[in-house]
Scaffold this active site. Structure first.
Site, mmCIF file in Angstrom:
data_model
loop_
_atom_site.group_PDB
_atom_site.id
_atom_site.type_symbol
_atom_site.label_atom_id
_atom_site.label_comp_id
_atom_site.label_asym_id
_atom_site.label_seq_id
_atom_site.Cartn_x
_atom_site.Cartn_y
_atom_site.Cartn_z
ATOM 1 N N PHE A 1 0.844 -1.190 0.000
ATOM 2 C CA PHE A 1 0.000 0.000 0.000
ATOM 3 C C PHE A 1 0.879 1.238 0.000
ATOM 4 O O PHE A 1 1.892 1.293 0.702
ATOM 5 C CB PHE A 1 -0.872 0.048 1.269
ATOM 6 C CG PHE A 1 -1.938 -1.002 1.314
ATOM 7 C CD1 PHE A 1 -3.183 -0.764 0.762
ATOM 8 C CD2 PHE A 1 -1.696 -2.219 1.916
ATOM 9 C CE1 PHE A 1 -4.175 -1.724 0.808
ATOM 10 C CE2 PHE A 1 -2.679 -3.187 1.975
ATOM 11 C CZ PHE A 1 -3.924 -2.947 1.418
ATOM 12 N N ASP A 2 0.467 2.238 -0.757
ATOM 13 C CA ASP A 2 1.108 3.543 -0.666
ATOM 14 C C ASP A 2 0.601 4.189 0.618
ATOM 15 O O ASP A 2 -0.543 3.961 1.032
ATOM 16 C CB ASP A 2 0.744 4.391 -1.880
ATOM 17 C CG ASP A 2 1.488 5.712 -1.914
ATOM 18 O OD1 ASP A 2 2.563 5.825 -1.294
ATOM 19 O OD2 ASP A 2 0.992 6.642 -2.576
ATOM 20 N N LEU A 3 1.428 4.984 1.257
ATOM 21 C CA LEU A 3 1.035 5.630 2.512
ATOM 22 C C LEU A 3 0.174 6.870 2.250
ATOM 23 O O LEU A 3 -1.006 6.895 2.567
ATOM 24 C CB LEU A 3 2.285 5.999 3.321
ATOM 25 C CG LEU A 3 2.054 6.678 4.666
ATOM 26 C CD1 LEU A 3 1.237 5.799 5.606
ATOM 27 C CD2 LEU A 3 3.397 7.036 5.300
ATOM 28 N N THR B 1 -3.380 6.923 0.033
ATOM 29 C CA THR B 1 -4.021 5.608 -0.027
ATOM 30 C C THR B 1 -4.470 5.175 1.364
ATOM 31 O O THR B 1 -5.628 4.860 1.578
ATOM 32 C CB THR B 1 -3.065 4.550 -0.623
ATOM 33 O OG1 THR B 1 -2.674 4.974 -1.935
ATOM 34 C CG2 THR B 1 -3.721 3.185 -0.710
ATOM 35 N N ALA C 1 4.646 1.013 0.906
ATOM 36 C CA ALA C 1 5.638 1.510 -0.045
ATOM 37 C C ALA C 1 5.436 3.018 -0.149
ATOM 38 O O ALA C 1 4.317 3.470 -0.386
ATOM 39 C CB ALA C 1 5.447 0.857 -1.411
#
Length: 122
Positions: free
Chosen positions: A7-9, A12, A106
């Site tokens: 997951f993007d921080l 997201t 990520a």
């Protein structure tokens, strides 16, 4: 079945707008910049490299490094805690974990800040 999910921080899992934009405003104020954009006017700065955004905001390269330092001065103590976890994210992550998935974050954000944000918001 996928067992690893990334997951993007920012954007997201969490809404980083207040912490990022307020830290940019802080840096501009400390540099005595004549105009301080609103948080909404600074949303375009979320995502691109910070130094690049400061070059555009300041109109030159000379003050960008100092601006990044000032930004980090506020962001490291205050701004990183101004994120907001999006509604429903905690439940989704819990469900994925209990289903046996391995979850990862990520991000292009500095590791020290990403770890602190993840730890703070669980």
């Amino acid at each position: 079945m996928m067992d690893a999910i990334f997951f993007d921080l920012d954007g997201t899992l969490t809404d980083p707008k207040p912490g990022i934009t307020r830290s940019i405003q802080y840096a501009l104020q400390r540099l005595d910049h004549p105009t301080i954009p609103t948080e909404d006017e600074l949303t375009w700065c979320i995502g691109p490299p910070l130094r690049t955004s400061f070059v555009k905001l300041l109109g030159d390269d000379r003050s960008a490094d100092r601006a990044v330092s000032l930004y980090r001065e506020r962001f490291s103590d205050v701004g990183l805690y101004e994120n907001r976890v999006y509604d429903g994210i905690s439940e989704v992550l819990t469900q994925l974990c209990t289903s046996g998935h391995r979850l990862f974050v990520a991000t292009s954000k500095a590791h020290v800040f990403a770890d602190r944000i993840i730890d703070h918001f669980g």
